[in-house]
Design a protein around this motif. Structure first.
Motif, PDB file in Angstrom:
ATOM      1  N   THR A  97       7.060  40.493  18.954  1.00  0.00           N
ATOM      2  CA  THR A  97       6.888  39.308  19.784  1.00  0.00           C
ATOM      3  C   THR A  97       8.221  38.612  19.994  1.00  0.00           C
ATOM      4  O   THR A  97       9.072  38.586  19.094  1.00  0.00           O
ATOM      5  CB  THR A  97       5.881  38.325  19.152  1.00  0.00           C
ATOM      6  N   ASN A  98       8.358  38.060  21.179  1.00  0.00           N
ATOM      7  CA  ASN A  98       9.509  37.209  21.461  1.00  0.00           C
ATOM      8  C   ASN A  98       9.085  35.752  21.293  1.00  0.00           C
ATOM      9  O   ASN A  98       9.551  35.074  20.395  1.00  0.00           O
ATOM     10  CB  ASN A  98      10.030  37.486  22.880  1.00  0.00           C
ATOM     11  N   LYS A  99       8.176  35.297  22.135  1.00  0.00           N
ATOM     12  CA  LYS A  99       7.714  33.907  22.045  1.00  0.00           C
ATOM     13  C   LYS A  99       6.203  33.792  21.877  1.00  0.00           C
ATOM     14  O   LYS A  99       5.694  32.692  21.653  1.00  0.00           O
ATOM     15  CB  LYS A  99       8.136  33.135  23.296  1.00  0.00           C
ATOM     16  N   ARG A 125      18.078  24.960  19.962  1.00  0.00           N
ATOM     17  CA  ARG A 125      16.667  24.688  20.165  1.00  0.00           C
ATOM     18  C   ARG A 125      16.505  23.288  20.735  1.00  0.00           C
ATOM     19  O   ARG A 125      17.156  22.338  20.288  1.00  0.00           O
ATOM     20  CB  ARG A 125      15.877  24.816  18.846  1.00  0.00           C
ATOM     21  N   GLY A 126      15.599  23.153  21.705  1.00  0.00           N
ATOM     22  CA  GLY A 126      15.439  21.880  22.385  1.00  0.00           C
ATOM     23  C   GLY A 126      15.031  20.748  21.474  1.00  0.00           C
ATOM     24  O   GLY A 126      15.461  19.603  21.645  1.00  0.00           O
ATOM     25  N   ALA A 127      14.190  21.042  20.487  1.00  0.00           N
ATOM     26  CA  ALA A 127      13.666  19.990  19.619  1.00  0.00           C
ATOM     27  C   ALA A 127      14.695  19.446  18.641  1.00  0.00           C
ATOM     28  O   ALA A 127      14.399  18.522  17.890  1.00  0.00           O
ATOM     29  CB  ALA A 127      12.439  20.489  18.869  1.00  0.00           C
ATOM     30  N   LEU A 128      15.904  19.982  18.650  1.00  0.00           N
ATOM     31  CA  LEU A 128      16.979  19.379  17.857  1.00  0.00           C
ATOM     32  C   LEU A 128      17.355  18.005  18.403  1.00  0.00           C
ATOM     33  O   LEU A 128      17.976  17.203  17.699  1.00  0.00           O
ATOM     34  CB  LEU A 128      18.228  20.272  17.870  1.00  0.00           C
ATOM     35  N   VAL A 129      17.000  17.741  19.658  1.00  0.00           N
ATOM     36  CA  VAL A 129      17.421  16.516  20.342  1.00  0.00           C
ATOM     37  C   VAL A 129      16.201  15.668  20.695  1.00  0.00           C
ATOM     38  O   VAL A 129      15.227  16.169  21.263  1.00  0.00           O
ATOM     39  CB  VAL A 129      18.205  16.854  21.625  1.00  0.00           C
ATOM     40  N   ASP A 130      16.262  14.404  20.376  1.00  0.00           N
ATOM     41  CA  ASP A 130      15.288  13.436  20.875  1.00  0.00           C
ATOM     42  C   ASP A 130      15.643  13.187  22.341  1.00  0.00           C
ATOM     43  O   ASP A 130      16.631  12.505  22.649  1.00  0.00           O
ATOM     44  CB  ASP A 130      15.376  12.145  20.057  1.00  0.00           C
ATOM     45  N   GLU A 131      14.858  13.761  23.240  1.00  0.00           N
ATOM     46  CA  GLU A 131      15.232  13.761  24.651  1.00  0.00           C
ATOM     47  C   GLU A 131      15.184  12.367  25.266  1.00  0.00           C
ATOM     48  O   GLU A 131      15.997  12.044  26.149  1.00  0.00           O
ATOM     49  CB  GLU A 131      14.350  14.755  25.412  1.00  0.00           C
ATOM     50  N   GLU A 132      14.274  11.529  24.819  1.00  0.00           N
ATOM     51  CA  GLU A 132      14.241  10.150  25.308  1.00  0.00           C
ATOM     52  C   GLU A 132      15.520   9.421  24.928  1.00  0.00           C
ATOM     53  O   GLU A 132      16.124   8.714  25.750  1.00  0.00           O
ATOM     54  CB  GLU A 132      13.023   9.409  24.735  1.00  0.00           C
ATOM     55  N   ALA A 133      15.951   9.587  23.683  1.00  0.00           N
ATOM     56  CA  ALA A 133      17.167   8.920  23.220  1.00  0.00           C
ATOM     57  C   ALA A 133      18.395   9.455  23.937  1.00  0.00           C
ATOM     58  O   ALA A 133      19.302   8.691  24.296  1.00  0.00           O
ATOM     59  CB  ALA A 133      17.303   9.085  21.714  1.00  0.00           C
ATOM     60  N   LEU A 148      15.036  23.060  26.038  1.00  0.00           N
ATOM     61  CA  LEU A 148      14.305  21.804  26.053  1.00  0.00           C
ATOM     62  C   LEU A 148      13.180  21.873  25.025  1.00  0.00           C
ATOM     63  O   LEU A 148      12.819  22.957  24.545  1.00  0.00           O
ATOM     64  CB  LEU A 148      13.739  21.522  27.442  1.00  0.00           C
ATOM     65  N   SER A 149      12.622  20.728  24.697  1.00  0.00           N
ATOM     66  CA  SER A 149      11.589  20.685  23.658  1.00  0.00           C
ATOM     67  C   SER A 149      10.328  21.417  24.084  1.00  0.00           C
ATOM     68  O   SER A 149       9.596  21.938  23.246  1.00  0.00           O
ATOM     69  CB  SER A 149      11.265  19.245  23.294  1.00  0.00           C
ATOM     70  N   GLU A 150      10.029  21.427  25.389  1.00  0.00           N
ATOM     71  CA  GLU A 150       8.927  22.213  25.946  1.00  0.00           C
ATOM     72  C   GLU A 150       9.504  23.116  27.023  1.00  0.00           C
ATOM     73  O   GLU A 150      10.272  22.658  27.869  1.00  0.00           O
ATOM     74  CB  GLU A 150       7.862  21.313  26.556  1.00  0.00           C
ATOM     75  N   GLU A 151       9.130  24.383  26.983  1.00  0.00           N
ATOM     76  CA  GLU A 151       9.660  25.355  27.943  1.00  0.00           C
ATOM     77  C   GLU A 151       8.511  26.215  28.480  1.00  0.00           C
ATOM     78  O   GLU A 151       7.848  26.885  27.679  1.00  0.00           O
ATOM     79  CB  GLU A 151      10.727  26.225  27.271  1.00  0.00           C
ATOM     80  N   PRO A 152       8.248  26.197  29.805  1.00  0.00           N
ATOM     81  CA  PRO A 152       8.902  25.372  30.826  1.00  0.00           C
ATOM     82  C   PRO A 152       8.694  23.879  30.546  1.00  0.00           C
ATOM     83  O   PRO A 152       7.732  23.490  29.874  1.00  0.00           O
ATOM     84  CB  PRO A 152       8.190  25.780  32.119  1.00  0.00           C
ATOM     85  N   PRO A 153       9.596  23.027  31.062  1.00  0.00           N
ATOM     86  CA  PRO A 153       9.481  21.599  30.772  1.00  0.00           C
ATOM     87  C   PRO A 153       8.311  20.966  31.496  1.00  0.00           C
ATOM     88  O   PRO A 153       7.926  21.389  32.584  1.00  0.00           O
ATOM     89  CB  PRO A 153      10.811  21.032  31.289  1.00  0.00           C
ATOM     90  N   ARG A 154       7.760  19.949  30.874  1.00  0.00           N
ATOM     91  CA  ARG A 154       6.748  19.159  31.575  1.00  0.00           C
ATOM     92  C   ARG A 154       7.452  18.313  32.635  1.00  0.00           C
ATOM     93  O   ARG A 154       8.636  17.956  32.481  1.00  0.00           O
ATOM     94  CB  ARG A 154       5.989  18.281  30.590  1.00  0.00           C
ATOM     95  N   PRO A 155       6.773  17.969  33.717  1.00  0.00           N
ATOM     96  CA  PRO A 155       7.419  17.218  34.797  1.00  0.00           C
ATOM     97  C   PRO A 155       8.056  15.909  34.352  1.00  0.00           C
ATOM     98  O   PRO A 155       9.035  15.467  34.936  1.00  0.00           O
ATOM     99  CB  PRO A 155       6.272  16.982  35.784  1.00  0.00           C
TER     100      PRO A 155
END
Length: 328
Positions: free
Chosen positions: A50-52, A237-245, A263-270
């Motif tokens: 498996t990859n993802k 990895r996207g979740a290393l970053v608090d994207e709001e901050a 990004l924390s979700e891939e594909p990203p949510r709108p």
């Protein structure tokens, strides 16, 4: 021996060779696998690759025949390691398959943030140079890396390669590693605590794994420690970053730019805040995607299987160092 690839389409859209794995058994390759398809596709499979695609504890009933799980990647947060360990099934990943590839991608993001070549190319195509009254112009003042400080968070293979590239550009290099070891032989290099790295770096580049300890490692508090006008890079990895901050820091100008391949979700949510933040470059998790790196993944996965069959498992990430079942 039946080998099942659960999500082979991204890894191999047709430009690399599954041969090293297909030589080892009966190989079934699925482009993608939805949760509802797991039971049918994993039935009687000896090896799951498996990859993802997620392999969770709640689905363990589907994997009764599995004797080995291979990750077609380095990260393993999509597989329940403990659940497979309890069954005595090794989970193996691949490492160092795209060291130069990912580091070069991170450096390309940094160079674009410093020189804005695409923005200026587009302005020339739009006729701005033709209309200019002087022989040159620039919409944003370029930044020279020489003499700046780059901080590398996570000093594994990719982090070390990024440090080498930074050093080649004349940058001072700081690194944070939980257990510092094997420092490069440059005078302008030092292992430092994370807080010092954040405070002294003009550029912070993330190359650490995602763990409970590193989840949202870059947050409002850590961003406040960074220099005004610093640049943040993330090819880990996207979740290393608090994207709001991070988006807030970009909007305020505390961060002058950010380049991220994840990004924390891939594909990203709108509604992902980074999608509408200023001065951010976002690429679609493609730093690893060179032909060279993807063929390395297949070759290294085949070697993992061979070593397991030979009774010498390698790259085991869940602590189950058992050889292949004699029946195989």
């Amino acid at each position: 021996m039946k080998i099942v690839v659960l999500d082979g389409a991204v890894l191999n859209p047709g430009d690399v060779d599954w041969g090293p794995i297909s030589e080892l058994g009966e190989l079934a390759i699925h482009p993608e696998t939805a949760p509802a398809e797991l039971a049918e596709r994993t039935r009687n499979a000896d090896i799951l690759l498996t990859n993802k695609t997620e392999l969770r504890r709640s689905d363990m009933g589907h994997f009764q025949s599995a004797r080995l799980v291979g990750l077609l990647a380095t990260g393993y947060n999509n597989v329940d390691l403990d659940a497979f360990a309890e069954r005595g099934v090794p989970v193996c990943n691949v490492t160092a398959y795209g060291v130069a590839d990912v580091a070069q991608h991170a450096m390309s993001l940094l160079l674009e943030l410093c020189h804005h070549t695409q923005e200026h190319t587009e302005s020339v195509r739009d006729g701005e140079w033709e209309r200019a009254r002087r022989w040159c112009y620039w919409q944003r003042t370029p930044i020279c890396l020489t003499g700046l400080t780059i901080g590398i968070v996570g000093f594994g293979d990719i982090g070390r390669e990024m440090a080498r590239l930074g050093h080649a550009f004349g940058m001072r290099v700081l690194a944070y590693q939980r257990t510092p070891r094997n420092p490069p032989p440059w005078e302008d290099f030092a292992f430092v605590p994370l807080e010092q790295l954040l405070a002294e770096s003009d550029v912070v580049s993330l190359h650490c794994p995602l763990t409970p300890e590193t989840d949202r490692l870059i947050n409002a508090k850590s961003l406040a420690l960074m220099q005004p006008g610093a640049i943040l890079l993330n090819t880990a990895r996207g979740a290393l970053v608090d994207e709001e901050a991070a988006a807030a820091a970009l909007k305020s100008g505390h961060l002058s730019g950010m380049g991220t391949d994840v990004l924390s979700e891939e594909p990203p949510r709108p509604g992902n805040p980074l999608l509408r933040a200023p001065n951010v470059l976002i690429t679609p998790h493609m730093a690893w995607a060179t032909v060279r790196a993807r063929q390395n993944i297949i070759d290294l996965t085949a070697e993992n299987i061979r070593r397991w069959l030979a009774g010498d498992p390698v790259n085991v990430v869940n602590g189950v160092n058992v050889a292949a079942c004699p029946l195989l």
